[in-house]
Enzyme design. Structure first.
Site, short mmCIF file in Angstrom:
data_model
loop_
_atom_site.label_atom_id
_atom_site.label_comp_id
_atom_site.label_asym_id
_atom_site.label_seq_id
_atom_site.Cartn_x
_atom_site.Cartn_y
_atom_site.Cartn_z
N GLU A 248 -32.85 30.83 41.52
CA GLU A 248 -33.21 29.59 40.82
C GLU A 248 -32.02 29.24 39.94
OE1 GLU A 248 -35.85 27.87 41.39
OE2 GLU A 248 -37.25 29.25 42.33
N CYS A 282 -33.04 23.16 33.45
CA CYS A 282 -32.33 23.20 34.73
C CYS A 282 -32.53 21.90 35.51
CB CYS A 282 -32.79 24.39 35.55
SG CYS A 282 -34.58 24.46 35.71
P1 NAD Z 1 -26.37 33.15 33.44
O1 NAD Z 1 -26.07 33.10 34.90
O2 NAD Z 1 -25.24 33.30 32.51
O3 NAD Z 1 -27.35 34.39 33.13
C1 NAD Z 1 -28.61 34.53 33.76
C2 NAD Z 1 -29.05 35.97 33.72
O4 NAD Z 1 -28.17 36.75 34.53
C3 NAD Z 1 -29.04 36.62 32.34
O5 NAD Z 1 -30.17 37.43 32.20
C4 NAD Z 1 -27.77 37.46 32.38
O6 NAD Z 1 -27.79 38.58 31.52
C5 NAD Z 1 -27.77 37.91 33.83
N1 NAD Z 1 -26.48 38.33 34.36
C6 NAD Z 1 -25.24 38.01 33.91
N2 NAD Z 1 -24.30 38.59 34.70
C7 NAD Z 1 -24.97 39.28 35.66
C8 NAD Z 1 -24.57 40.07 36.77
N3 NAD Z 1 -23.28 40.27 37.04
N4 NAD Z 1 -25.52 40.61 37.57
C9 NAD Z 1 -26.85 40.39 37.32
N5 NAD Z 1 -27.29 39.67 36.26
C10 NAD Z 1 -26.36 39.11 35.45
O7 NAD Z 1 -27.23 31.85 33.11
P2 NAD Z 1 -27.91 31.39 31.74
O8 NAD Z 1 -26.87 30.89 30.81
O9 NAD Z 1 -28.85 32.42 31.26
O10 NAD Z 1 -28.80 30.17 32.25
C11 NAD Z 1 -28.30 28.87 32.39
C12 NAD Z 1 -28.30 28.47 33.84
O11 NAD Z 1 -29.56 28.77 34.43
C13 NAD Z 1 -28.11 26.97 34.02
O12 NAD Z 1 -27.25 26.75 35.11
C14 NAD Z 1 -29.52 26.49 34.34
O13 NAD Z 1 -29.56 25.28 35.05
C15 NAD Z 1 -30.05 27.64 35.13
N6 NAD Z 1 -31.52 27.68 35.15
C16 NAD Z 1 -32.17 27.46 36.33
C17 NAD Z 1 -33.55 27.45 36.39
C18 NAD Z 1 -34.29 27.18 37.67
O14 NAD Z 1 -35.49 27.43 37.73
N7 NAD Z 1 -33.63 26.67 38.70
C19 NAD Z 1 -34.28 27.69 35.23
C20 NAD Z 1 -33.60 27.92 34.04
C21 NAD Z 1 -32.22 27.92 34.01
#
Ligand code: NAD
Length: 475
Positions: A248, A282
């Site tokens: 997502e 998002c």
């Molecule tokens: P992010 O990708 O920085 O982090 C998301 C999660 O991944 C966090 O828990 C983080 O600790 C973890 N993470 C980081 N590096 C990782 C790795 N190497 N392996 C596994 N996990 C890892 O994103 P964010 O800043 O938390 O969220 C913002 C983004 O999320 C935006 O692009 C937003 O649009 C999207 N988003 C999408 C939805 C949806 O349902 N489509 C919902 C909410 C947010």
């Protein structure tokens, strides 16, 4: 505990609170002031593996639970959730910076809505179907790893934790390192569900924990919510051991105002949807597509809407928009705004820098650019209160611009022909003429917005493995 020195140092593994083994710490910061309230001790790969082992050990017990037992787990969560609702709203307000009314009217109630939706699905779901003389059985897939983002700290996690219970899967949840205070409360609520020990685990951590969870051999399914960049990496890791993967990811969702639509009302609705939660949704409608003939009118309404947003500390009455959720994202958003100015996109409201009188904390100015479809501000996700208005010349042109994006999460179409245009938009969800979100309907993206769906039976299917049982024909 003194609110100024809060320390979070325990994971929930195997039905118990256990100390983090990792050395890394993250500060717990109040985004409305930038003030540090304490810190969390993050876990490491060992903590992640311990949680996966605990979940694996609980898989058989969880799979053996009956529909009625799972209904009981949801009922226990509902009771605990209701009891903690006020506290949860205050913590989200403090941690995310979302205005109090938004926390009380959206962030917390969506958790209750999700419990209701998943409860209804569990009530009716056919785990075994007859197909001729044969059976198709929908069995729990096994250990699920659920990795969350921070922007909807309850709605996001509930949407991936609850279906694991409905399906009968044990799980390991890794909340975002920027939402650990609400994550702690949600964990305490799930700890009261009455699940078999080890069926629900929570590990605090960042990339190290995430990578260890995604790579663990015993894990059957990964549901990741976050950025496209990290999602791509997660998918590659998960593919190495053929894990089922739901992604997502981000969006740059178009809001298409068709000829014949009430322009002012439509632009207002777009602005309202976008600026809510400081633009950190998002599915935020961040590209506003208007007929070229209506561009001036749309600009005037959008500028007025951006400039009239009441900004301030989330606990102040009447505030409509609080700060950006954390310092790192605040910097990224300011970079995005500066890139928009540098590339020469027309800035008609807001822009880089802090709103007047809000120099402390991570506040951003509600911003409106006017640009062409190829501009940086049209193509990249800001994940903040930034609208890009793009004029179009015909309905065909509007559809082409809406689809000219690497993302495809949501779309919004307004006008007499909206229902005919909707299926031609490349997006996982299209809102027609103001229809609002329904948490029982499948949600997810195409292209770089993700793979798979959450919510509804399609969301549940990610947690279920299909087994065909062939039976001999009756004599
Ligand atoms: P992010 O990708 O920085 O982090 C998301 C999660 O991944 C966090 O828990 C983080 O600790 C973890 N993470 C980081 N590096 C990782 C790795 N190497 N392996 C596994 N996990 C890892 O994103 P964010 O800043 O938390 O969220 C913002 C983004 O999320 C935006 O692009 C937003 O649009 C999207 N988003 C999408 C939805 C949806 O349902 N489509 C919902 C909410 C947010």
């Amino acid at each position: 505990m003194n609110q100024n020195t809060q320390v979070l140092s325990e994971h929930f593994i195997g039905g118990q609170w256990v100390s983090a083994q990792g050395q890394a710490q993250v500060p717990l910061v109040r985004p409305s002031t930038g003030q540090s309230l304490g810190h969390a001790n993050l876990g490491n790969a060992e903590d992640a593996h311990a949680a996966v082992r605990a979940a694996g050990a609980a898989a058989a017990a969880m799979a053996a639970t009956t529909r009625e037992q799972r209904q009981g787990f949801l009922a226990n969560i509902l009771q605990a959730y209701q009891a903690r609702s006020g506290e949860l709203a205050r913590v989200i307000e403090d941690e995310l910076g979302a205005p109090r009314t938004l926390c009380e009217q959206l962030h917390v109630p969506v958790g209750l809505m999700q419990l209701q939706k998943w409860g209804a699905l569990l009530q009716d779901f056919a785990f075994t179907e007859a197909r001729g003389q044969h059976q198709v059985r929908h069995q729990p897939v096994g250990v699920c790893v659920l990795i969350s983002s921070w922007n909807y700290p309850v709605n996001g996690p509930m949407g991936v934790l609850l279906p694991a219970i409905v399906a009968g899967c044990p799980m390991v949840w890794k909340p975002s390192e920027y939402a650990l205070r609400s994550g702690r409360i949600l964990t305490e609520i799930f700890a009261q569900a009455g699940l078999p020990d080890g069926a629900f685990n929570m590990v605090m951590g960042g990339a190290e924990v995430g990578e260890a969870l995604v790579s663990a051999r015993e894990v059957a399914m990964v549901s990741f919510t976050g950025s496209a960049k990290v999602g791509q990496h997660v998918a590659q890791r998960a593919a190495a051991s053929f894990k089922r993967t739901v992604l997502e990811l981000g969006g740059k969702s178009p809001f298409v105002v068709l000829p014949g639509a009430p322009t002012a009302q439509a632009v207002q609705a777009c602005a309202q949807g976008l600026f809510m939660n400081s633009g950190q949704s998002c599915n935020a409608p961040s590209r506003l597509l208007v007929p070229r003939a209506d561009l001036d009118a749309a600009k005037a309404v959008a500028k007025a809407a951006a400039e009239s947003v009441v900004m301030g500390a989330p606990d102040q009455a009447g505030v409509q928009m609080g700060p950006i959720g954390h310092a790192q994202h605040d910097r990224a958003l300011q970079d995005f705004l500066e890139a928009g100015v540098r590339e020469g996109s027309e800035l008609i409201a807001g822009g880089p820098g802090r709103p007047a009188g809000l120099e402390r904390g991570y506040y951003a100015r509600p911003t409106v650019f006017v640009a062409n479809a190829q501009a940086h501000v049209s193509q990249h996700e800001a994940f903040g209160p930034v609208m890009t208005i793009i004029p179009y010349d015909s309905v065909e042109d509007a559809i082409a611009i809406a689809n000219d994006s690497e993302f495809g999460l949501s779309a919004y179409v307004i006008g007499p022909a909206a229902e005919e245009v909707a299926p031609r938009i490349q997006a996982g969800m299209v809102h027609v003429n103001g229809a609002t979100m329904d948490l029982g309907m499948p949600f997810g993206g195409v292209k770089q917005s993700g793979i798979g769906r959450k919510f509804g039976p399609e969301g549940l299917s990610a947690y279920l493995e299909v087994q065909t049982v062939l039976l001999p024909a009756a004599q």
